[in-house]
Motif scaffolding. Structure first.
Motif, PDB file in Angstrom:
ATOM      1  N   LEU A 113       0.842  -1.189   0.000  1.00 53.00           N
ATOM      2  CA  LEU A 113       0.000   0.000   0.000  1.00 53.00           C
ATOM      3  C   LEU A 113       0.877   1.239   0.000  1.00 53.00           C
ATOM      4  O   LEU A 113       1.929   1.264   0.642  1.00 53.00           O
ATOM      5  CB  LEU A 113      -0.904   0.012   1.234  1.00 53.00           C
ATOM      6  N   TRP A 114       0.413   2.277  -0.688  1.00 52.02           N
ATOM      7  CA  TRP A 114       1.141   3.548  -0.761  1.00 52.02           C
ATOM      8  C   TRP A 114       0.425   4.575   0.101  1.00 52.02           C
ATOM      9  O   TRP A 114      -0.781   4.791  -0.047  1.00 52.02           O
ATOM     10  CB  TRP A 114       1.224   4.022  -2.214  1.00 52.02           C
ATOM     11  N   VAL A 115       1.156   5.198   1.002  1.00 49.33           N
ATOM     12  CA  VAL A 115       0.584   6.186   1.925  1.00 49.33           C
ATOM     13  C   VAL A 115       0.106   7.399   1.127  1.00 49.33           C
ATOM     14  O   VAL A 115       0.825   7.927   0.287  1.00 49.33           O
ATOM     15  CB  VAL A 115       1.626   6.614   2.989  1.00 49.33           C
ATOM     16  N   THR A 116      -1.136   7.818   1.418  1.00 51.50           N
ATOM     17  CA  THR A 116      -1.690   9.017   0.790  1.00 51.50           C
ATOM     18  C   THR A 116      -1.954  10.126   1.806  1.00 51.50           C
ATOM     19  O   THR A 116      -2.143  11.271   1.427  1.00 51.50           O
ATOM     20  CB  THR A 116      -3.000   8.698   0.044  1.00 51.50           C
ATOM     21  N   GLY A 117      -1.965   9.784   3.096  1.00 59.17           N
ATOM     22  CA  GLY A 117      -2.193  10.786   4.131  1.00 59.17           C
ATOM     23  C   GLY A 117      -2.045  10.183   5.513  1.00 59.17           C
ATOM     24  O   GLY A 117      -2.138   8.964   5.681  1.00 59.17           O
ATOM     25  N   VAL A 118      -1.809  11.042   6.487  1.00 58.50           N
ATOM     26  CA  VAL A 118      -1.632  10.604   7.875  1.00 58.50           C
ATOM     27  C   VAL A 118      -2.521  11.477   8.746  1.00 58.50           C
ATOM     28  O   VAL A 118      -2.586  12.691   8.560  1.00 58.50           O
ATOM     29  CB  VAL A 118      -0.149  10.740   8.314  1.00 58.50           C
ATOM     30  N   GLN A 119      -3.225  10.848   9.682  1.00 53.73           N
ATOM     31  CA  GLN A 119      -4.132  11.574  10.565  1.00 53.73           C
ATOM     32  C   GLN A 119      -3.528  11.668  11.964  1.00 53.73           C
ATOM     33  O   GLN A 119      -2.961  10.696  12.461  1.00 53.73           O
ATOM     34  CB  GLN A 119      -5.477  10.858  10.639  1.00 53.73           C
ATOM     35  N   TYR A 120      -3.680  12.835  12.574  1.00 54.76           N
ATOM     36  CA  TYR A 120      -3.206  13.053  13.936  1.00 54.76           C
ATOM     37  C   TYR A 120      -4.379  13.548  14.779  1.00 54.76           C
ATOM     38  O   TYR A 120      -5.169  14.367  14.328  1.00 54.76           O
ATOM     39  CB  TYR A 120      -2.091  14.098  13.964  1.00 54.76           C
ATOM     40  N   SER A 121      -4.501  13.044  16.009  1.00 55.51           N
ATOM     41  CA  SER A 121      -5.552  13.492  16.912  1.00 55.51           C
ATOM     42  C   SER A 121      -5.241  13.000  18.314  1.00 55.51           C
ATOM     43  O   SER A 121      -4.932  11.827  18.506  1.00 55.51           O
ATOM     44  CB  SER A 121      -6.918  12.956  16.474  1.00 55.51           C
ATOM     45  N   SER A 122      -5.358  13.890  19.275  1.00 50.57           N
ATOM     46  CA  SER A 122      -5.085  13.492  20.659  1.00 50.57           C
ATOM     47  C   SER A 122      -6.216  12.667  21.247  1.00 50.57           C
ATOM     48  O   SER A 122      -6.061  12.070  22.312  1.00 50.57           O
ATOM     49  CB  SER A 122      -4.841  14.728  21.527  1.00 50.57           C
ATOM     50  N   THR A 123      -7.375  12.603  20.569  1.00 53.40           N
ATOM     51  CA  THR A 123      -8.487  11.816  21.083  1.00 53.40           C
ATOM     52  C   THR A 123      -8.763  10.574  20.235  1.00 53.40           C
ATOM     53  O   THR A 123      -9.818   9.957  20.367  1.00 53.40           O
ATOM     54  CB  THR A 123      -9.768  12.669  21.165  1.00 53.40           C
ATOM     55  N   ALA A 124      -7.819  10.190  19.380  1.00 55.63           N
ATOM     56  CA  ALA A 124      -7.992   8.997  18.546  1.00 55.63           C
ATOM     57  C   ALA A 124      -7.699   7.742  19.360  1.00 55.63           C
ATOM     58  O   ALA A 124      -6.969   7.776  20.353  1.00 55.63           O
ATOM     59  CB  ALA A 124      -7.051   9.063  17.349  1.00 55.63           C
ATOM     60  N   THR A 125      -8.269   6.625  18.928  1.00 60.62           N
ATOM     61  CA  THR A 125      -8.000   5.349  19.584  1.00 60.62           C
ATOM     62  C   THR A 125      -6.853   4.606  18.914  1.00 60.62           C
ATOM     63  O   THR A 125      -6.360   3.618  19.451  1.00 60.62           O
ATOM     64  CB  THR A 125      -9.249   4.457  19.579  1.00 60.62           C
ATOM     65  N   ALA A 126      -6.439   5.067  17.717  1.00 54.29           N
ATOM     66  CA  ALA A 126      -5.315   4.474  16.995  1.00 54.29           C
ATOM     67  C   ALA A 126      -4.734   5.547  16.089  1.00 54.29           C
ATOM     68  O   ALA A 126      -5.368   6.570  15.825  1.00 54.29           O
ATOM     69  CB  ALA A 126      -5.778   3.276  16.167  1.00 54.29           C
ATOM     70  N   TRP A 127      -3.538   5.300  15.618  1.00 52.27           N
ATOM     71  CA  TRP A 127      -2.892   6.212  14.680  1.00 52.27           C
ATOM     72  C   TRP A 127      -3.267   5.737  13.288  1.00 52.27           C
ATOM     73  O   TRP A 127      -2.890   4.637  12.877  1.00 52.27           O
ATOM     74  CB  TRP A 127      -1.392   6.186  14.908  1.00 52.27           C
ATOM     75  N   ARG A 128      -4.051   6.527  12.550  1.00 51.23           N
ATOM     76  CA  ARG A 128      -4.582   6.092  11.264  1.00 51.23           C
ATOM     77  C   ARG A 128      -3.826   6.714  10.091  1.00 51.23           C
ATOM     78  O   ARG A 128      -3.538   7.906  10.098  1.00 51.23           O
ATOM     79  CB  ARG A 128      -6.071   6.399  11.185  1.00 51.23           C
ATOM     80  N   ILE A 129      -3.569   5.848   9.121  1.00 54.60           N
ATOM     81  CA  ILE A 129      -2.851   6.247   7.917  1.00 54.60           C
ATOM     82  C   ILE A 129      -3.719   5.869   6.721  1.00 54.60           C
ATOM     83  O   ILE A 129      -4.194   4.735   6.632  1.00 54.60           O
ATOM     84  CB  ILE A 129      -1.480   5.530   7.841  1.00 54.60           C
ATOM     85  N   SER A 130      -3.949   6.805   5.824  1.00 55.16           N
ATOM     86  CA  SER A 130      -4.682   6.534   4.590  1.00 55.16           C
ATOM     87  C   SER A 130      -3.685   6.012   3.564  1.00 55.16           C
ATOM     88  O   SER A 130      -2.580   6.553   3.428  1.00 55.16           O
ATOM     89  CB  SER A 130      -5.337   7.794   4.052  1.00 55.16           C
ATOM     90  N   ALA A 131      -4.077   4.956   2.856  1.00 57.21           N
ATOM     91  CA  ALA A 131      -3.177   4.356   1.872  1.00 57.21           C
ATOM     92  C   ALA A 131      -4.007   3.784   0.735  1.00 57.21           C
ATOM     93  O   ALA A 131      -5.226   3.653   0.839  1.00 57.21           O
ATOM     94  CB  ALA A 131      -2.336   3.265   2.529  1.00 57.21           C
TER      95      ALA A 131
END
Length: 135
Positions: A113-131
């Protein structure tokens, strides 16, 4: 610990239980081109993360595109890494790669998979990466 911290801790633990794949997230090396021979010497990749993850398609269908006169189907995914994953010294960015190394679903093993974006949030339950899968 306040109430929100307790809720987030429970959510992060639940999200970690869903992480059944093993992935490697890395930045490919750019390589050096030798003009006299016309060859490129690959440079080593920079590993940003290796370990458990949840890899989930966003849709059941892909989008067909033409890239360099080659037909491709782009399928979008969300790659969730544990909230407790170590913060890499270099932040992921579009163009980085996620390889699925192991999964209970054998069809996913070897998927790139190729990364297309990265999400950051102090209230997230996981570190999410769009690919996306570009096959």
């Amino acid at each position: 610990m306040n109430e929100l911290d307790g809720i987030l801790a429970a959510g992060r633990a639940a999200a970690a239980e869903l992480m059944r794949e093993t992935v490697a997230l890395y930045r490919p090396g750019s390589g050096d081109f030798d003009w006299s021979t016309g060859t490129t010497t690959p440079a080593p990749a920079t590993t940003l993360y290796s370990g458990p993850a949840r890899v989930k398609p966003l849709t059941a269908e892909g989008r067909e595109v033409d890239a360099g006169e080659q037909p491709l189907t782009l399928t979008r995914f969300t790659v969730s890494l544990p909230w407790t994953a170590p913060v890499p010294s270099v932040q992921p960015r579009p163009g980085d790669v996620v390889d699925i190394l192991a999964s209970p679903d054998a069809r996913m093993v070897g998927l790139r998979l190729w990364v297309t974006g990265v999400q950051y949030s102090s209230t997230a339950t996981a570190w999410r990466i769009s690919a996306e899968d570009r096959s």
